[in-house]
Design a protein around this motif. Structure first.
Motif: not given
Length: 388
Positions: A198-209, A211-213, A215-222, A313-318
């Motif tokens: 039950a929790v595995g899928v939700a955990k994977n989605q959270l981890e992907q989110a 990672d995306k945040i 990634e975008i934060q690193l792009a903003i820093t660069h 970044q806002e989309f990834a945060a949502k």
């Protein structure tokens, strides 16, 4: 007239022949009854009354339920168990635990934990009741185990009854207690698998989110390092304000220059100074406007790239917030559906042997044998009568 020895002997011969005929006839009529009924009953009585070992029984009851289960049992004892919070349990889980307690897996665990073979080969066990082989095959051990352990699931109440027979009271108690613990371990494994599912899928989605945040934060820093600008939006607003102020100053300087044309000569130093000021302001305004709009490194281009990163970044945060909420909800649902075992009746320590039951067994066997004999006699008698 004198009687001879031969005449004197004749009555005795007739009497002897009559006795022999009667015995033969009696034996022929009763032989089948003795073979089919009497001999087996004598052997069975000899075994149960003189040889059979005492066996002790320990009994336990339990139910499988979850916090989120609201279904009430059907009736009877099940309604009484309703005080335990719908303790009838889930039928599927209850049946699965029932099946598990009668499986090769449980027999293997009991053998490793309790030495089940030794328990079923106690010295006090008679030769017919005990487990014959010291190293039985798994199939043989399971078959013997199922003859001494009965697990029954009551569908109406959700209660599982466990009855264990052994040659020692302590063995029966320990075996019943261990079966309950193995059932609890099985339920815990089911909870773990259900939670992970039950929790595995939700955990994977959270981890992907996450990672995306990152990634975008690193792009903003660069981007900030490359343009040496912490916030292009603030810089743009400041630049626009600066251009507006310079434009206003330019308009004012031009107005003054136009006014001076009416009063003084264009060759006067004051007019020339004012004209140079207007030219300087025009050059500054044009330069600032060029910085804002012209070229690949213009402020407009940088601000557009930055705004794109900000939108991502806002989309990834949502997306992260949604994934986090889904994880919390999945965890709560899994916790509500968590299964556990409630012990309704604890295993008892037997005091008196309940097996074998010689009187009941002998009487029941006698009834069956006599019925078999009667049916056979009727068949034979009917056959003879039909042949005659």
């Amino acid at each position: 007239m004198e009687t001879t020895d031969e005449e004197f002997q004749k009555p005795f011969d007739r009497y002897y022949s009559a006795v022999i005929d009667f015995l033969k006839k009696s034996w022929q009529e009763r032989r089948n009854f003795i073979i089919i009924v009497i001999f087996p009953l004598l052997f069975l009585s000899f075994y149960y009354l003189l040889i059979a070992s005492n066996q002790y029984e320990s009994e336990a009851h339990f139910v499988v339920r979850s916090d989120g289960q609201n279904a009430m049992p059907a009736s009877g004892l099940g309604q009484m168990m309703g005080a335990l919070g719908s303790a009838g349990g889930s039928q599927t889980e209850g049946v699965s635990v029932n099946d598990y307690l009668q499986s090769h897996d449980v027999v293997a665990k009991l053998q490793s934990q309790l030495n089940l073979v030794e328990m079923f080969r106690r010295p006090e066990a008679d030769i017919f009741s005990r487990l014959w082989f010291a190293n039985p095959t798994p199939e043989m051990l399971l078959k013997y185990y199922l003859n001494h352990v009965k697990v029954k699931y009551e569908t109406e109440t959700g209660i599982t009854n466990v009855k264990v027979r052994a040659f020692r009271p302590k063995d029966a108690y320990i075996l019943a207690e261990t079966l309950l613990k193995l059932g609890e371990e099985r339920v815990n494994d089911m909870n773990k698998r259900r939670y992970e599912s039950a929790v595995g899928v939700a955990k994977n989605q959270l981890e992907q989110a996450e990672d995306k945040i990152a990634e975008i934060q690193l792009a903003i820093t660069h981007f900030r390092r490359g343009d040496q600008d912490l916030d292009p939006r603030i810089t743009g607003e400041t630049q626009i304000k600066l251009v507006s102020q310079l434009t206003a100053q330019l308009a004012q300087a031009r107005a003054q220059l136009d006014a001076m044309k009416e009063t003084i000569s264009p060759d006067s130093p004051q007019y020339i100074a004012q004209k140079q000021q207007v030219a300087s302001l025009e050059a500054v305004v044009n330069k600032q406007k060029s910085l804002m709009t012209n070229g690949r490194t213009s402020m407009v281009t940088g601000l557009g790239s930055y705004e794109e990163l900000r939108i991502r970044q806002e989309f990834a945060a949502k997306r992260y917030e949604s994934a986090a909420a889904s994880l919390v909800k999945a965890s709560e649902t899994a916790m509500r559906q968590k299964l556990f075992i409630i012990r309704v009746v604890e295993p008892n320590m037997p005091v008196k042997s309940t097996y074998p039951k010689p009187i009941v067994t002998i009487a029941g066997t006698a009834l069956v044998l006599m019925l078999v004999y009667a049916i056979g006699w009727l068949i034979v008698a009917g056959t003879r009568e039909h042949a005659a």
